[in-house]
Motif scaffolding. Sequence first.
Motif, PDB file in Angstrom:
ATOM      1  N   THR B 102      42.069  32.185  50.372  1.00 20.03           N
ATOM      2  CA  THR B 102      42.162  33.571  49.890  1.00 20.03           C
ATOM      3  C   THR B 102      42.690  34.463  51.012  1.00 20.03           C
ATOM      4  N   LYS B 103      42.163  34.275  52.234  1.00 19.38           N
ATOM      5  CA  LYS B 103      42.508  35.209  53.309  1.00 19.38           C
ATOM      6  C   LYS B 103      43.157  34.576  54.522  1.00 19.38           C
ATOM      7  N   ILE B 106      42.980  35.883  58.455  1.00 16.21           N
ATOM      8  CA  ILE B 106      42.831  37.343  58.358  1.00 16.21           C
ATOM      9  C   ILE B 106      42.186  37.917  59.614  1.00 16.21           C
ATOM     10  N   LEU B 109      43.978  40.101  62.362  1.00 16.65           N
ATOM     11  CA  LEU B 109      44.254  41.541  62.230  1.00 16.65           C
ATOM     12  C   LEU B 109      43.308  42.366  63.103  1.00 16.65           C
ATOM     13  N   ALA B 120      48.706  36.323  60.379  1.00 19.17           N
ATOM     14  CA  ALA B 120      47.992  36.643  59.136  1.00 19.17           C
ATOM     15  C   ALA B 120      48.843  36.334  57.898  1.00 19.17           C
ATOM     16  N   TYR B 121      50.169  36.187  58.082  1.00 15.64           N
ATOM     17  CA  TYR B 121      51.003  35.810  56.932  1.00 15.64           C
ATOM     18  C   TYR B 121      50.639  34.388  56.505  1.00 15.64           C
ATOM     19  N   LEU B 122      50.336  34.238  55.228  1.00 15.75           N
ATOM     20  CA  LEU B 122      49.869  32.925  54.755  1.00 15.75           C
ATOM     21  C   LEU B 122      50.959  31.870  54.859  1.00 15.75           C
ATOM     22  N   LYS B 127      53.267  26.824  57.393  1.00 18.87           N
ATOM     23  CA  LYS B 127      54.228  26.187  58.306  1.00 18.87           C
ATOM     24  C   LYS B 127      53.523  25.460  59.445  1.00 18.87           C
ATOM     25  N   PRO B 139      55.659  23.791  52.218  1.00 20.16           N
ATOM     26  CA  PRO B 139      54.289  23.950  51.744  1.00 20.16           C
ATOM     27  C   PRO B 139      54.191  24.992  50.622  1.00 20.16           C
ATOM     28  N   ILE B 140      53.238  24.753  49.735  1.00 17.43           N
ATOM     29  CA  ILE B 140      52.959  25.681  48.643  1.00 17.43           C
ATOM     30  C   ILE B 140      51.600  26.303  48.945  1.00 17.43           C
ATOM     31  N   VAL B 141      51.572  27.595  49.202  1.00 14.04           N
ATOM     32  CA  VAL B 141      50.296  28.255  49.473  1.00 14.04           C
ATOM     33  C   VAL B 141      49.806  28.905  48.184  1.00 14.04           C
ATOM     34  N   VAL B 142      48.586  28.592  47.796  1.00 14.63           N
ATOM     35  CA  VAL B 142      47.977  29.171  46.604  1.00 14.63           C
ATOM     36  C   VAL B 142      46.940  30.175  47.061  1.00 14.63           C
ATOM     37  N   SER B 143      47.071  31.424  46.592  1.00 20.31           N
ATOM     38  CA  SER B 143      46.068  32.430  46.931  1.00 20.31           C
ATOM     39  C   SER B 143      45.710  33.175  45.664  1.00 20.31           C
TER      40      SER B 143
END
Lengths: 203, 382
Positions: B102-103, B106, B109, B120-122, B127, B139-143
């Motif tokens: 989810t975060k 984070i 920051l 902080a960029y997912l 990567k 990669p596939i990031v799921v949030s």
Amino acid sequence: MMKDNYRIASYCHIKNNEISLNGALIFKGEGPFKTFIKMAYQHFAVDYPKFFKMDNLSKLAFMAGDVLLKHEKVSPEQEENIAIVFSNRASSLDTDRKHQESIQDVTAYYPSPAVFVYTLPNICIGEISIKYKLYSENSFFIFDAFNPDYLFEYSSSILDSGKAEKVLCGWVDFDEENYEAFIYLVSREGSFIHSTEEIKRLY
Amino acid sequence: MNNTYLSHNNIVSSFGFDSQAAVVNIKNEVSGLQLVDNPKMLPEPFYSSLIPAEKTRSVFETLNPQQEYTRLEQILLVSLERVIKKSQLELNDRVGLIISTTKGNIDVLSEDSPFHKNRAYLGELGKIVQSFFGFKTEPIVVSNACVSGILAVAIAKRFISQGRFDHVFIASGDLVTPFILSGFHSFQALSPTLCRPYCKTRSGINIGEVAASALVTRSDANLAEEAVKILGDASCNDANHISGPSRTGEGLYRAVRSALSEAGLVSEEIDYISAHGTATSFNDEMEAIAFDRLGMQKTPLNSLKGYFGHTLGASGLMEAIIGMHSLHQNTLFTSKGFQELGVSKPINVITETTPRELKTFLKTASGFGGCNAAVIFQKLQK
């Protein structure tokens, strides 16, 4: 089922203070995003007070979704099984930074639930689902850049498996003052072929 | 139709660095939650299950890292490395990578973080995991809020069924951070006591942290002995409210219906439900209403939040992994913290570790944004 049978019914862009639908400019505003999106709200007579509680990412995604779904005559009164698959680069960082500011200093500590709830990118999917009564499939992906390849395959899989009739799909990104929305509706009917190449071209 | 399996798996948690450590403690009804008094995290004490940072670092050093990694990256890499090793797969263009969070990072920051804020960029997190192991595919990031972990399993299955990948590795994780704690606290959702899902005296969430990783594959070669078949999956929105669950459980009801339909099963054929059970008043009530509407009042059910707290983007995958071990051991695990039913509809909360022949289980999750997800798993025929 034929995988290549899907079509793109409509698409919508929002960037550089302009909104276009199926490639044609339909609204031009001015100022920073906050001003621009309020002008657009008034111009299209959206009349949805919840809009003003949304964060920037949700306002952007909601406006694009509203323009496109209205054009497609989707209405909350008539339930449709439309999945929403969105993606972006900055996730909810625009609002994350605001929440972080509110907790950074212990002497000025003011976290707010109204801000915190928007520290998830998929909230904007929820906002569109609430307005249009879409009880459907949701997914939010983060990519380095717009990724038509993965979006194409994922939308096709949702349609192939019969989990939805249509997919509202695309890119909604808000970071600092940079923003961009490109969303499109994948359906059984439409003027454009649903393919990676065509998505790239329309983008 | 081709089969898809959930196979090799790992859980890094306060209990240790593998799934087995978590399963043994759950079987013995031991909770990983403890009172944490650290004003740097939250002005008041809170219950949580934390992964020990020092131990993580020493385990991580055995992977010979060539640069500095954040604490989240360390637990994700430690967890995923063990799954990749067990799978014996070559990471070629038929192998996908999904990151569920989810975060993410984070915590960078914060002014106190030594890392650059860009971390902080997912996509950066994706990567970093990709290049650490040398994955060939992007990669596939799921949030997708608190359904991310279980939705990631559905997404892996969908990309496999589309022919894009033969195997997909999922790594999921979120940290307990001041960012998260302050947010849930501002919602008055944090429990001042150990959380008690579905209980009359429940008073909110505990937030915890785990990293969970697993292989989703269409190949039946070299499956883990606890591997399960993924029979059906769905996600549905409540179309009701962005932070409050539906009063009718609509999205969850629809998600389970849709997953059952794909699985070709009726609700009576589900032997066990691994539910979400955050121990907030509204969430647990919503779930009870949905399960009642589904005719699943008698199906044994637990929430694992009493062992780990709510582990956010990892919770759905971690709880699915515990579920597959539950099937493998033919044992129903206690829903820790539960005493007396505190929801308006009857549900069958598991109150003690019980041996039971189990074939099929349902994993559900619900989250902010009105999202719900359901996946159905089945034990393999021996």
